[in-house]
Scaffold this motif. Structure first.
Motif, short mmCIF file in Angstrom:
data_model
loop_
_atom_site.label_atom_id
_atom_site.label_comp_id
_atom_site.label_asym_id
_atom_site.label_seq_id
_atom_site.Cartn_x
_atom_site.Cartn_y
_atom_site.Cartn_z
N GLY A 24 0.82 -1.21 0.00
CA GLY A 24 0.00 0.00 0.00
C GLY A 24 0.84 1.26 0.00
N GLY A 25 1.84 1.30 0.88
CA GLY A 25 2.73 2.46 0.93
C GLY A 25 3.54 2.62 -0.34
N PHE A 26 4.00 1.49 -0.88
CA PHE A 26 4.82 1.52 -2.09
C PHE A 26 4.03 2.09 -3.28
N PHE A 27 2.84 1.56 -3.50
CA PHE A 27 2.04 1.99 -4.66
C PHE A 27 1.49 3.40 -4.47
N LEU A 28 1.30 3.80 -3.22
CA LEU A 28 0.89 5.19 -2.96
C LEU A 28 1.96 6.15 -3.46
N ALA A 29 3.22 5.83 -3.18
CA ALA A 29 4.32 6.70 -3.62
C ALA A 29 4.59 6.57 -5.11
N ALA A 30 4.36 5.37 -5.65
CA ALA A 30 4.68 5.12 -7.07
C ALA A 30 3.74 5.86 -8.01
N LYS A 31 2.50 6.09 -7.58
CA LYS A 31 1.51 6.83 -8.39
C LYS A 31 1.36 6.25 -9.79
N GLY A 32 1.31 4.94 -9.87
CA GLY A 32 1.08 4.30 -11.16
C GLY A 32 2.33 3.97 -11.94
N HIS A 33 3.49 4.46 -11.52
CA HIS A 33 4.75 4.19 -12.22
C HIS A 33 5.57 3.21 -11.37
N VAL A 34 5.32 1.93 -11.58
CA VAL A 34 5.84 0.92 -10.68
C VAL A 34 7.12 0.28 -11.23
N ASP A 35 8.16 0.29 -10.41
CA ASP A 35 9.39 -0.45 -10.68
C ASP A 35 9.24 -1.79 -9.98
N PHE A 36 8.92 -2.84 -10.74
CA PHE A 36 8.59 -4.12 -10.12
C PHE A 36 9.80 -4.80 -9.49
N ALA A 37 10.98 -4.52 -10.01
CA ALA A 37 12.20 -5.07 -9.38
C ALA A 37 12.39 -4.45 -8.00
N LEU A 38 12.18 -3.15 -7.91
CA LEU A 38 12.27 -2.46 -6.62
C LEU A 38 11.17 -2.96 -5.68
N CYS A 152 8.76 5.14 1.55
CA CYS A 152 10.08 5.77 1.49
C CYS A 152 11.01 5.10 0.49
N ALA A 153 10.78 3.81 0.21
CA ALA A 153 11.60 3.11 -0.77
C ALA A 153 11.43 3.73 -2.16
N VAL A 154 10.26 4.27 -2.42
CA VAL A 154 9.99 4.91 -3.71
C VAL A 154 10.31 6.40 -3.67
N SER A 155 9.82 7.09 -2.64
CA SER A 155 9.93 8.55 -2.58
C SER A 155 11.30 9.02 -2.12
N ASN A 156 11.97 8.18 -1.32
CA ASN A 156 13.26 8.55 -0.72
C ASN A 156 13.15 9.83 0.10
N SER A 157 11.98 10.03 0.70
CA SER A 157 11.78 11.20 1.55
C SER A 157 10.75 10.88 2.63
N PHE A 158 10.97 11.43 3.82
CA PHE A 158 10.03 11.24 4.91
C PHE A 158 9.17 12.50 4.97
N ASP A 159 8.13 12.54 4.14
CA ASP A 159 7.31 13.74 4.01
C ASP A 159 5.99 13.58 4.76
#
Length: 295
Positions: A24-38, A152-159
């Protein structure tokens, strides 16, 4: 000792639940642009860290687990694995998980995982679980970390979104855990664990459940108000949250506290699952809306 023991001691059910919130957190940050390896690296890395914490917890709790009906058959209680081997196993799982997050995602996600691990193993399992009624509150921080790790894995920021996820899932942990403590009241009493229903009574726990669910509902709305999730997420969050609040309020009239608590617990799982799904499904909608207004 068998492969089954190595799997059981990691508490697969807890790992699966955390995978949902990580996603949930990952896809929230990805906004539809998913790096499946990540995504795979984050899911596996977080799962390994959670598994490590669970194995350490099994080692720490083996004395009280034998006093509780639901835990008396766990691997460490039954002597299915030597303690030194279990500790080595837990360490290897943790090192592998932290390394995977650090190398394949980013140091921030690994740091969030480390904070969650320290809170769960150190502050909660080794100390507060046995000593303080506030152990559940402190432990809730560790349970709230997986979606933050994914984000944070996607955004690299604690916002603000990361803070909102942390608050949301911490608040969710409280009524979820109190409900367990009510329908497992005899177990916690037998093990002398000072959870709220045991230490201060079931009525006090019911009041806290209502307050925490209300706070949780308000917190869930912040993802949409902050522009991180769309109206679809908002509708689901509001509907699930308000019904959970209705169920929690029903505790004051419940004739069977155990039966009521099981329902509250069961719906808590449905609620957090629905929200985790909708965070991923509806995050792109929010981003599109923001871009429209920006123009």
């Amino acid at each position: 000792m068998s492969v089954k023991h190595f799997i059981q001691i990691t508490k697969p059910g807890i790992i699966f639940g955390n995978v949902l919130s990580v996603a949930g957190g990952f896809f929230l940050a990805a906004k539809g642009h998913v790096d499946f390896a990540l995504f795979l690296a984050v899911v596996v890395g977080t799962s390994l860290v959670v598994a490590s914490g669970c194995v350490f917890n099994n080692c720490i709790d083996r004395d009280i687990d034998q006093k509780m009906e639901r835990t008396k058959n766990r691997v460490m209680v039954q002597g299915g694995m030597p303690l030194p081997l279990a500790l080595i196993y837990a360490t290897l799982l943790g090192v592998a998980g932290f390394s995977l997050l650090y190398v394949q995602a980013n140091p921030l996600s690994a740091f969030c995982a480390l904070i969650g691990f320290i809170v769960y193993v150190g502050f909660y399992s080794l100390w507060l679980k046995r000593k303080s009624v506030h152990g559940t509150l402190v432990g809730s921080l560790s349970g709230a970390m997986p979606p933050v790790i994914g984000y944070c894995a996607v955004s690299n920021s604690f916002d603000l979104a990361a803070v909102t996820l942390l608050v949301m899932f911490s608040l969710w942990q409280m009524p979820h855990s109190f409900a367990i403590a009510i329908f497992r009241f005899k177990d916690y009493s037998a093990a002398d664990i000072p959870v709220l229903p045991v230490a201060r009574g079931i009525l006090a726990a019911k009041k806290q459940i209502v307050l925490y669910v209300l706070a949780f509902v308000l917190a869930t709305l912040m993802l949409t108000l902050g522009g991180y999730a769309g109206l679809g997420y908002l509708a689901v969050a509001a509907a699930m949250g308000l019904y959970w609040l209705y169920m929690a309020w029903g505790g004051y009239k419940a004739e069977d506290d155990s039966k009521w608590a099981r329902k509250v617990f069961g719906f808590s799982i449905l609620t957090v699952t629905a929200l985790s799904v909708m965070m991923g499904v509806d995050s792109q909608t929010a981003a599109d809306v923001l871009m429209t207004y920006a123009r």
